[in-house]
Design a protein around this motif. Structure first.
Motif, mmCIF file in Angstrom:
data_model
loop_
_atom_site.group_PDB
_atom_site.id
_atom_site.type_symbol
_atom_site.label_atom_id
_atom_site.label_comp_id
_atom_site.label_asym_id
_atom_site.label_seq_id
_atom_site.Cartn_x
_atom_site.Cartn_y
_atom_site.Cartn_z
ATOM 1 N N ILE A 72 18.968 -27.334 8.863
ATOM 2 C CA ILE A 72 19.834 -27.028 7.725
ATOM 3 C C ILE A 72 20.204 -25.549 7.762
ATOM 4 O O ILE A 72 19.574 -24.757 8.465
ATOM 5 C CB ILE A 72 19.168 -27.365 6.372
ATOM 6 N N GLY A 73 21.215 -25.196 7.009
ATOM 7 C CA GLY A 73 21.619 -23.809 6.876
ATOM 8 C C GLY A 73 21.931 -23.502 5.424
ATOM 9 O O GLY A 73 21.989 -24.408 4.586
ATOM 10 N N LEU A 74 22.121 -22.253 5.135
ATOM 11 C CA LEU A 74 22.430 -21.823 3.771
ATOM 12 C C LEU A 74 23.842 -21.262 3.725
ATOM 13 O O LEU A 74 24.203 -20.399 4.534
ATOM 14 C CB LEU A 74 21.425 -20.764 3.302
ATOM 15 N N ASP A 75 24.617 -21.760 2.789
ATOM 16 C CA ASP A 75 25.966 -21.266 2.559
ATOM 17 C C ASP A 75 26.001 -20.572 1.200
ATOM 18 O O ASP A 75 25.477 -21.108 0.217
ATOM 19 C CB ASP A 75 26.967 -22.423 2.589
ATOM 20 N N THR A 76 26.613 -19.404 1.140
ATOM 21 C CA THR A 76 26.638 -18.620 -0.091
ATOM 22 C C THR A 76 27.202 -19.400 -1.261
ATOM 23 O O THR A 76 26.718 -19.306 -2.396
ATOM 24 C CB THR A 76 27.470 -17.331 0.106
ATOM 25 N N HIS A 77 28.222 -20.204 -0.992
ATOM 26 C CA HIS A 77 28.910 -20.905 -2.078
ATOM 27 C C HIS A 77 28.452 -22.351 -2.253
ATOM 28 O O HIS A 77 28.468 -22.870 -3.366
ATOM 29 C CB HIS A 77 30.424 -20.878 -1.832
ATOM 30 N N ARG A 78 28.034 -22.996 -1.174
ATOM 31 C CA ARG A 78 27.731 -24.433 -1.245
ATOM 32 C C ARG A 78 26.242 -24.746 -1.218
ATOM 33 O O ARG A 78 25.843 -25.891 -1.396
ATOM 34 C CB ARG A 78 28.446 -25.164 -0.103
#
Length: 223
Positions: free
Chosen positions: A61-67
Motif C-alpha cells: 500500500i501507499g499513502l496519498d496526501t488527498h486520498r
C-alpha cells in the motif's frame, strides 16, 4: 488441517488484507478506509492502523496526501530488481553463516523446516519461510551484508506469498530445496551451498514472474 486465526488481531488483519491484495480482490489504486476494514473484519481500528504500517513497509500500500491509503501494484520490474540483488548477496551471506554455524543453529532451522513441510496455508507458509531463512543466516556476523539481505528478503515477502497462493505446489518444491540447503550446511560444502542458494532464488523468481504475469492478464480481462 483446520486453519487457525493468527495470534493477534494485527496479524489477522495483515493476513487478510495481504491475501486480498495479492489475489487482486483489492485492485491497484483502490482506497482502503480504516473504519470500513475494521467493521468488515470485526476488529477495532487500532490493529487496522498497525496493519497498514506493516503493509506500507511491505510495499503493498501507499499513502496519498488527498486520498489516504491506496493499494499499490506489484510490478515485474520491482521483483526482478529485488531478486537480482538477492541472487548476488544471499549466497555470500549463506557461506559466512555456514562457517559460524553450530549444530544447535541448524537444529533450530530444521525444526522450522518440519513445520513448513506440514503447513498447507500459503500465508502461514510464507511467514515460516522467512523464519527458516533467518534461522539459517543467524550465525553470520551482524554486519552490512546481513542487514541488506534481510531488507531485500522482507521486501520480497509479498511476492513469495503471491506465488504460494497462485501455485500451492511450489510449497512442496521449496520444502525440498530447504532440505537440500540444510544438508549442505551440515556437510560444510561452501561452494555447493552458494550455488544452491542462488538456484533456489532463481527458481522463486521464475515462479513469481509467471504468477505476476498471469495475475495481470486475469485482472485485465476482468477490468
Amino acid at each position: 488441517m483446520n486453519k487457525k486465526r493468527p495470534e493477534t488481531a494485527r496479524q489477522y488483519v495483515v493476513g487478510v488484507l495481504r491475501a486480498k491484495i495479492l489475489r487482486g480482490e483489492h485492485m491497484a489504486g483502490a482506497r482502503l478506509r480504516q473504519e470500513e476494514v475494521a467493521a468488515q473484519l470485526g476488529v477495532s481500528t487500532t490493529p487496522v492502523r498497525e496493519a497498514f504500517r506493516d503493509l506500507l513497509a511491505e510495499g503493498l500500500i501507499g499513502l496519498d496526501t488527498h486520498r489516504g491509503v491506496l493499494v499499490r501494484s506489484l510490478t515485474l520490474a520491482d521483483v526482478r530488481e529485488l531478486y537480482e540483488l538477492r541472487i548476488v548477496l544471499e549466497p555470500m551471506l549463506a557461506i559466512r553463516a555456514l562457517r559460524m554455524a553450530t549444530p544447535a543453529h541448524l537444529d533450530a532451522a530444521e525444526a522450522i523446516h518440519l513445520q513448513l513441510c506440514d503447513e498447507p496455508d500459503p500465508e502461514r507458509w510464507a511467514t515460516l519461510n522467512v523464519s527458516f531463512h533467518q534461522a539459517l543466516h543467524a550465525p553470520a556476523p551482524d554486519g552490512r551484508l546481513a542487514r541488506m539481505v534481510a531488507g531485500l528478503a522482507d521486501a520480497a515477502g509479498s511476492y513469495v506469498t503471491l506465488s504460494m497462493h497462485a501455485t500451492p505446489e511450489l510449497m512442496t518444491s521449496n520444502n525440498r530445496d530447504h532440505a537440500q540447503l540444510l544438508q549442505l550446511y551440515r556437510s560444510g560444502k561452501e561452494k555447493e551451498l552458494g550455488a544452491k542458494t542462488a538456484a533456489h532464488l532463481e527458481q522463486t523468481l521464475l515462479a513469481i514472474e509467471r504468477d505476476v504475469e498471469i495475475r495481470d492478464v486475469l485482472l485485465d480481462k476482468t477490468a
